[in-house]
Design a protein around this motif. Structure first.
Motif, mmCIF file in Angstrom:
data_model
loop_
_atom_site.group_PDB
_atom_site.id
_atom_site.type_symbol
_atom_site.label_atom_id
_atom_site.label_comp_id
_atom_site.label_asym_id
_atom_site.label_seq_id
_atom_site.Cartn_x
_atom_site.Cartn_y
_atom_site.Cartn_z
ATOM 1 N N ARG A 162 0.940 -1.300 0.086
ATOM 2 C CA ARG A 162 -0.149 0.197 -0.002
ATOM 3 C C ARG A 162 0.821 1.245 -0.084
ATOM 4 N N HIS B 217 -2.449 8.768 0.051
ATOM 5 C CA HIS B 217 -3.428 8.894 -1.017
ATOM 6 C C HIS B 217 -4.522 9.730 -1.343
ATOM 7 N N GLN B 218 -5.055 9.990 0.167
ATOM 8 C CA GLN B 218 -6.299 10.536 -0.001
ATOM 9 C C GLN B 218 -5.985 12.027 -0.085
ATOM 10 N N ARG C 190 2.275 1.472 -3.507
ATOM 11 C CA ARG C 190 1.075 2.136 -4.386
ATOM 12 C C ARG C 190 0.833 3.544 -4.232
ATOM 13 N N ASP C 191 0.840 3.809 -2.992
ATOM 14 C CA ASP C 191 0.461 5.520 -2.712
ATOM 15 C C ASP C 191 1.658 6.360 -2.768
ATOM 16 N N GLN C 192 2.638 6.117 -2.013
ATOM 17 C CA GLN C 192 3.925 6.892 -1.855
ATOM 18 C C GLN C 192 4.342 7.281 -3.332
ATOM 19 N N ARG D 66 2.869 6.948 -6.182
ATOM 20 C CA ARG D 66 1.693 6.882 -7.328
ATOM 21 C C ARG D 66 2.382 8.042 -8.301
ATOM 22 N N ALA E 264 -0.196 5.627 4.890
ATOM 23 C CA ALA E 264 -0.131 5.426 3.291
ATOM 24 C C ALA E 264 -1.498 5.861 2.631
ATOM 25 N N ASP E 265 -2.687 5.632 3.330
ATOM 26 C CA ASP E 265 -3.956 6.011 2.989
ATOM 27 C C ASP E 265 -4.164 7.623 2.976
#
Lengths: 445, 445, 445
Positions: free
Chosen positions: A274, A419-420, A277-279, A281, A415-416
């Protein structure tokens, strides 16, 4: 994570010297070459070894006997030695049985292995689980062999009771939960698809040992590929299941590709999955990603097998199958550079640092917003953004603080939040540490 | 699923002969026409019948009396018979009450039904739940009727106590869990939107009966549309809820459209829903899909009603509303072809075969990968893909094996593996059978 | 929701008169100006007040003393009064301490606040939580101030024990579950970013009071921004958590933007969140949406804080930061229009009406479809759509009925039906009311 120039030069010299020491050793999945290789590595990364004896039934596998190799020569009808394993370890079929026979070319032919579309390369071929013998040879040389007369094939080798050997070293952290960093050593005289893994593993060990704090523990594992990770699961599967919250196999990390890439774990939702995927992006200049597949790859296939389902992905740079030298004599230091290993270690260390700190930060003042001005986190004179928060970098830091606090109910990982919010994990981490110092948040392992 | 040419010719001849026998029968949702039609079908598909008596309260409905129809004639002011139901079953309003009256054109007009924008078509109109009488007539004929003088309308019919009749036939499989294959018969003298359904149902029955094994059981149901499926739920709802894991209504399967289409079940996540979504993802030349809607359609609306929520979708080719002849006299064998029925049966059989086998395959050697070379599934000499796995089709089969084994932890259906890997369900199934033979996987119903 | 022209004119006149009465009052987060403002509002919206005394520890905050303001004048070296808070409330730093001092320009400078890139605007600046004093001044005027000689700064003010005051008024409905409609009043002499909120709140109160039925209760709250909502959570947090199922902060609702916009609540899945996401999906001419962010915004940041996680979003038209006059003297009635307030109230009332009725409608005849013809909802003569259902609007209503009944298993909200069917929430609601009258559905609060 300071840039210690001195240390980096030492790191380069260490990896370079180790490479030269390890490359010529005649290795296989068992035996003296494997033992000598791991002994050398253990001088720097103190592995403890476990053993699984030959012929032990390990899940669906049976541990093979040790291969004792002495020499391999092919002599042509004129009496000339045309292949000699002392010239290249790759010339002999790995795990060849002993032989001393005269054969016609046609009888010999099934025992010669080459790569038709790479005329100069000697292939790396193995036969661990079925007795066979053979020589690996470039297509060019094969094409020139005389068709008439008798050849003599002489291979001196033996099979003895021994063991598969799995090395483990744990750097303890605040939590007993672990990140697994695993690589393999078994191929002889191959650079990118062999030595790059253990060497980057060593660099990471040295770096993580120096971190100011480790929230997680780090488990370093070395073994022969496939059978070794299967033995590791056999010996330590229960413990791995209890402790490992994320992990990665290291392989093919020294090639010329500009970026390293991460292959997601099977379930695709480990903390590292995760984070990456997010960091990354919006920063595909640093780490690219690959979907999980049980086809191709390395020991992650064993860790992710249905009986274990461990959250283990894989890091590579120029991966298996993506370069001409894959599994043949072109995979040398000319292809693989020490600089590339260090660059891989840089990217992976950065990802692991984010892993170590990128989980759930809990807001300790969760009822309403904290009064940020008390903590020197917010201008005391509020004029709608027209205060000293105007400095764009300060403004971003304040944004990070508001996001971390605002979503800090104990269910949302950093991480979320990255992302957000679209904010970078690096900056969020920097601010999380400030908030932690001020007693506003605490890390939940 | 062999291509048995002989059988296909027999199948064509059977469906063609049955069509010609069933088309002329004066049918309705109850009565002699319905009984005769289902008796003929039962010679080939041995339905057991259940009955719900007239006037029984069935959920929100009341079962109507049986309609006994004798004749219907409209005589013009000059004494000429201008409409006669013995010429076309469609000429009489289905469920017309008895009448023998002289009327002016204006009095008669509300009892005449036509389709203004299809001047040659006789519409199919019904009035099951309100007593009425009437004639269906082409717009052309209607326009030419004299406006003066008295018409005589003579309809001889009666309403008697009887029953709605639901036929069920189950082909048992290894599991008592069922796939529901249901169609309806009630419309008289309509081809695509009537006989196509029961005829494809019969073809599927004959084919599935011949499968080497059936993992699931197959429930074939025939009934009059709407009231019949409501009676089926009334009689068998509890059992259907316990047993039916997926299902489809068959309707309008004989038109000229190139492809059949599948309307998803309401919840959109039945095994068949997911298979069709994934299996045919990149092959829209075979089955197209439609979202669920409670507007329009057929008996899936009853099966999917909130009280039951059964996982029942619908197959059609040229569907209701998509062709000129829908619910009128243009829907004949000229429009609907037997070849098209057989092609529909081919596509649906293929989907059902995937349904039967496309669920969860559990890896019986889940700890690490099985040693594939033991099973002759992997080259015994490993040289990085440069072995006999090189054959592209063999390579794909090996990929299938690795995916099935690698994701075989008992939570992932083959449909999801197809989705994630990009491999076709057909090839995955072929390999799953091989793995099953070798004892490496087992099917979990 | 009838368009009562008379009422709308009265509404305009009421809001217009109240605006003019409230605008000149010297307000702050506490004190006489706040008390006078809320007293005036309470004549129309009968708030009950609760008090939190000065110096009370409220979560991470401490309630400040009340600010008693008398006058503020800056006198230039020539003896001329160049700034006087009696000319504009904004001229004094809100919460300024008392001062009477002679100072050089350089000593004075840190106490002067201006906006360099808006030369004519007097900024609105506050210093609630750190004692300070100062004047707010246009950049133009600041640039012209003489640099030599001594200025005299005279501010007469005091700090006394008092309270923060939170007003609540509940319109009870059939359910004790509430929708929270909250706004703030504290800024003096600002139009869009201050009075627009309470005035639209008042309009909504008057309108919702007149609804024929209210399925939910409506909680109206007024408080000073930030510290007020934190006090509300301190006083009523437990109750709010038990009762509030959705809510919105009202702010900046009188600007010239064509459409209002809705900022989603933090979790993004309140009933209103989902309604607005779905209802206005294809109608972005009515309500646009903004993602939740803890950066910027208003009291929703407190309601959504991790300790409460209340499902509270925010409505705005021309929002904070989107217009030149934000937090300065350009934010007047010239910028904000009463017509715009009324238009905002229209859009929000429509959304709230959908909220009140847009939840879960349960089909009371869930087994099979109800026999719609019994309820005059479906033509009794069925001819494949060629009946009186042909009227396109009737056809759409029948579609709505079939969707509401078909998905009415008690798990699906009307908002989701709108989303899935593509039908508008308005039409679905109209049909839901008809079905409710006929006893076919019931609303589940």
């Amino acid at each position: 994570m300071k840039n210690q120039i001195g240390t980096r030069m030492e790191e380069f010299q260490l990896l370079d010297a180790l490479f030269d020491k390890l490359f010529p050793i005649m290795r296989s999945i068992t035996g003296d070459g494997y033992r000598e290789s791991t002994r050398i590595l253990s001088e720097y990364l103190p592995f403890d070894f476990q053993y699984v004896d030959s012929q032990t039934e390990v899940f669906d596998w049976s541990v093979p006997d040790e291969w004792v190799f002495e020499s391999a020569q092919l002599i042509d009808p004129s009496g000339k030695i045309i292949i000699d394993a002392s010239v290249s370890n790759l010339h002999v079929l790995n795990y060849s049985a002993s032989v001393d026979r005269y054969l016609s070319f046609n009888e010999l032919r099934p025992h010669l292995f080459s790569i038709p579309d790479k005329p100069l390369a000697i292939p790396y071929v193995t036969s661990y689980y079925e007795r066979n013998w053979g020589f690996c040879i470039s297509q060019d040389q094969l094409d020139k062999l005389p068709r008439d007369g008798d050849y003599r094939a002489v291979i001196k080798s033996d099979f003895v009771k021994g063991a598969v050997q799995v090395g483990t070293c744990i750097l303890n952290g605040e939590s007993s939960k672990e990140f697994l960093i695993t690589s393999y050593i078994c191929h002889p005289s191959l650079a990118n698809n062999e030595l790059s893994g253990p060497l980057v593993q060593l660099a990471l060990y040295n770096r993580i040992k120096k971190w100011n704090r480790r929230r997680f523990s780090y488990r370093f594992v070395i073994n022969p590929e496939t059978i070794g990770s299967i033995c590791n699961l056999y010996l330590n599967g229960k413990q791995l299941r209890e402790r490992v919250v994320s992990g990665a196999v290291l392989t093919c990390l020294g090639g010329p590709a500009e970026k390293i890439s991460y292959k997601f774990s099977k379930n695709g939702n480990s903390v590292l999955d995760r984070l990456i995927r997010d960091q990354f992006r919006d920063k595909l200049d640093e780490i690219t990603t690959r979907a999980y597949t049980p086809v191709g790859g390395s020991d992650e296939r064993q860790y992710c097998s249905p009986g274990f389902n461990l959250p283990v992905g894989q890091f590579a740079r120029t991966a298996y199958g993506e370069y001409d030298g894959y599994h043949n004599s072109l995979d040398t230091k000319k292809f693989m550079s020490i600089d590339s290993l260090i660059s891989s270690a840089d990217s992976i260390e950065r990802a692991l640092f984010a892993f170590d700190n990128g989980g759930i930060w809990v807001n300790k003042k969760p009822n309403g917003e904290p009064q940020l001005s008390k903590y020197d986190l917010y201008s005391k004179i509020n004029s709608g953004g027209k205060s000293r928060d105007q400095n764009p970098q300060d403004r971003l830091r304040l944004d990070c603080a508001l996001w971390i606090l605002g979503l800090g109910d104990g269910t949302v990982a950093l991480a979320d939040i990255a992302h957000q919010s679209g904010l970078s994990v690096d900056l969020l981490l920097e601010v999380a540490f400030i908030l932690e110092d001020k007693g506003l948040v605490e890390y939940k392992n």
